[in-house]
Design an enzyme around this catalytic site. Sequence first.
Site, mmCIF file in Angstrom:
data_model
loop_
_atom_site.group_PDB
_atom_site.id
_atom_site.type_symbol
_atom_site.label_atom_id
_atom_site.label_comp_id
_atom_site.label_asym_id
_atom_site.label_seq_id
_atom_site.Cartn_x
_atom_site.Cartn_y
_atom_site.Cartn_z
ATOM 1 N N SER A 31 3.498 5.868 6.700
ATOM 2 C CA SER A 31 3.489 7.186 7.332
ATOM 3 C C SER A 31 4.485 7.200 8.481
ATOM 4 O O SER A 31 4.351 6.443 9.436
ATOM 5 C CB SER A 31 2.090 7.504 7.872
ATOM 6 O OG SER A 31 2.199 8.535 8.831
ATOM 7 N N HIS A 67 5.445 8.701 3.298
ATOM 8 C CA HIS A 67 4.373 9.650 3.605
ATOM 9 C C HIS A 67 4.747 10.483 4.831
ATOM 10 O O HIS A 67 5.058 9.947 5.892
ATOM 11 C CB HIS A 67 3.083 8.860 3.860
ATOM 12 C CG HIS A 67 1.864 9.704 4.042
ATOM 13 N ND1 HIS A 67 1.137 10.224 2.989
ATOM 14 C CD2 HIS A 67 1.226 10.115 5.163
ATOM 15 C CE1 HIS A 67 0.105 10.906 3.456
ATOM 16 N NE2 HIS A 67 0.138 10.863 4.779
ATOM 17 N N ASP A 71 3.492 13.503 7.374
ATOM 18 C CA ASP A 71 2.317 14.240 7.867
ATOM 19 C C ASP A 71 2.753 15.537 8.538
ATOM 20 O O ASP A 71 3.384 15.511 9.590
ATOM 21 C CB ASP A 71 1.552 13.370 8.866
ATOM 22 C CG ASP A 71 0.874 12.193 8.178
ATOM 23 O OD1 ASP A 71 0.052 12.448 7.285
ATOM 24 O OD2 ASP A 71 1.188 11.039 8.522
ATOM 25 N N MET A 111 1.514 18.752 10.422
ATOM 26 C CA MET A 111 0.350 19.279 11.164
ATOM 27 C C MET A 111 0.760 20.538 11.908
ATOM 28 O O MET A 111 1.848 20.588 12.484
ATOM 29 C CB MET A 111 -0.135 18.239 12.169
ATOM 30 C CG MET A 111 -0.413 16.879 11.560
ATOM 31 S SD MET A 111 -1.077 15.747 12.787
ATOM 32 C CE MET A 111 -1.032 14.205 11.852
ATOM 33 N N HIS A 132 1.847 15.359 3.120
ATOM 34 C CA HIS A 132 0.429 15.585 3.403
ATOM 35 C C HIS A 132 0.316 16.763 4.366
ATOM 36 O O HIS A 132 0.656 16.643 5.539
ATOM 37 C CB HIS A 132 -0.140 14.283 4.010
ATOM 38 C CG HIS A 132 -1.549 14.377 4.505
ATOM 39 N ND1 HIS A 132 -2.130 13.392 5.290
ATOM 40 C CD2 HIS A 132 -2.509 15.314 4.324
ATOM 41 C CE1 HIS A 132 -3.362 13.723 5.580
ATOM 42 N NE2 HIS A 132 -3.629 14.885 5.011
ATOM 43 N N MET A 144 -1.581 19.227 6.726
ATOM 44 C CA MET A 144 -2.803 19.412 7.537
ATOM 45 C C MET A 144 -2.603 20.724 8.279
ATOM 46 O O MET A 144 -2.245 20.757 9.459
ATOM 47 C CB MET A 144 -2.975 18.232 8.506
ATOM 48 C CG MET A 144 -3.465 16.967 7.807
ATOM 49 S SD MET A 144 -3.112 15.477 8.764
ATOM 50 C CE MET A 144 -1.467 15.121 8.149
ATOM 51 N N MET A 189 -9.323 10.649 3.163
ATOM 52 C CA MET A 189 -9.059 10.298 4.562
ATOM 53 C C MET A 189 -10.052 9.224 5.013
ATOM 54 O O MET A 189 -11.259 9.364 4.833
ATOM 55 C CB MET A 189 -9.204 11.527 5.470
ATOM 56 C CG MET A 189 -8.167 12.613 5.278
ATOM 57 S SD MET A 189 -6.457 12.046 5.363
ATOM 58 C CE MET A 189 -6.352 11.423 7.043
ATOM 59 N N GLY A 238 -5.142 13.957 12.046
ATOM 60 C CA GLY A 238 -4.552 14.461 13.286
ATOM 61 C C GLY A 238 -3.711 13.436 14.027
ATOM 62 O O GLY A 238 -2.729 13.793 14.655
ATOM 63 N N ASP A 255 -5.884 7.122 3.330
ATOM 64 C CA ASP A 255 -5.009 7.352 4.498
ATOM 65 C C ASP A 255 -5.801 7.206 5.797
ATOM 66 O O ASP A 255 -6.749 7.955 6.034
ATOM 67 C CB ASP A 255 -4.444 8.778 4.377
ATOM 68 C CG ASP A 255 -3.451 9.150 5.471
ATOM 69 O OD1 ASP A 255 -3.147 8.313 6.337
ATOM 70 O OD2 ASP A 255 -2.979 10.310 5.442
ATOM 71 N N GLY A 283 -5.952 4.043 9.231
ATOM 72 C CA GLY A 283 -6.511 2.747 9.652
ATOM 73 C C GLY A 283 -6.359 1.635 8.628
ATOM 74 O O GLY A 283 -7.076 0.635 8.685
ATOM 75 N N GLY A 286 0.490 3.769 8.689
ATOM 76 C CA GLY A 286 1.409 4.188 9.745
ATOM 77 C C GLY A 286 1.598 3.094 10.766
ATOM 78 O O GLY A 286 2.576 2.334 10.724
HETATM 79 C C1 DX5 Z 1 -3.540 11.043 10.112
HETATM 80 C C2 DX5 Z 1 -2.397 10.928 9.138
HETATM 81 C C3 DX5 Z 1 -2.046 9.558 8.746
HETATM 82 C C4 DX5 Z 1 -1.619 8.655 9.882
HETATM 83 C C5 DX5 Z 1 -2.037 7.264 9.506
HETATM 84 O O1 DX5 Z 1 -3.907 12.363 10.210
HETATM 85 O O2 DX5 Z 1 -2.716 11.636 7.947
HETATM 86 O O3 DX5 Z 1 -1.094 9.541 7.695
HETATM 87 O O4 DX5 Z 1 -0.248 8.668 10.152
HETATM 88 O O5 DX5 Z 1 -1.764 6.423 10.562
HETATM 89 P P1 DX5 Z 1 -2.476 5.001 10.707
HETATM 90 O O6 DX5 Z 1 -2.093 4.188 9.511
HETATM 91 O O7 DX5 Z 1 -1.912 4.479 12.000
HETATM 92 O O8 DX5 Z 1 -3.961 5.245 10.775
HETATM 93 ZN ZN ZN Z 2 -1.362 11.433 6.201
#
Ligand code: DX5
Ligand code: ZN
Length: 213
Positions: A6, A31, A33, A35, A64, A66, A135, A140, A173, A175, A195
């Site tokens: 990500s 990936h 994100d 938002m 992705h 959001m 998720m 976020g 996606d 952690g 990420g």
């Molecule tokens: C959170 C995103 C993820 C995020 C993951 O809303 O959708 O893609 O970047 O980041 P890590 O891998 O650090 O949890």
């Molecule tokens: Zn994501």
Amino acid sequence: MKVAPSILSADFGHLARDVEEICNSGCDLVHVDVMDGHFVPNLTIGPVVVSAVAKAATKPLDIHLMVENNTFFVELFAPLKPEYISFHIEEEKHPHRLIQKIRSYGIKPAIVLNPHTPPESVEFLLKDLDMVLLMSVNPGFGGQSFIDSVLPKAKRLDAMRKQMNPECLIEVDGGVSDKNIVALKDAGVDVVVAGSYVFKHTNRKEAIESLQI
Ligand code: DX5
Ligand code: ZN
């Protein structure tokens, strides 16, 4: 296991460089994100920046969303020809219609489920989907800790898709790291988003490879 780093955790001052690096390091997807500051309490990037990412990337994009207005954003990003566009089921009144719209652009449609949303919510959409994204954090922000209730959820979804659409991939996606990758694999997951684990690692290629089990 396929790996989609990500770019939320990349260095936005050197975004093209970081995108090139993960692609050269053998990632499977990039990936992205998106938002909108409404569906989630954070605001990221629009089509101007994502087209720069698409230019730098030698691997397909996994967008992705959001956002509150999914249809508007699908129309905005479709010209960039990502491999996947995923949208949250919690924010869509007519998910089946939107799946058809995404596919009409030649893009693979995917649906995202927040941590509280049961896999049964996509039961009657599964045969029309290319991927379901689960998720494992609240959407976020990057860098949050892994919510492990995603593991039994992935197992249930795995059983459902085997019956209804074995081609449909399961992506997780949030952690994700070398600490939970084996459990994710055992739960039937096909693609992980990572990420902070990839971008904060001293060797990003090693980080990506440690997840490709
Ligand atoms: C959170 C995103 C993820 C995020 C993951 O809303 O959708 O893609 O970047 O980041 P890590 O891998 O650090 O949890
Ligand atoms: Zn994501």
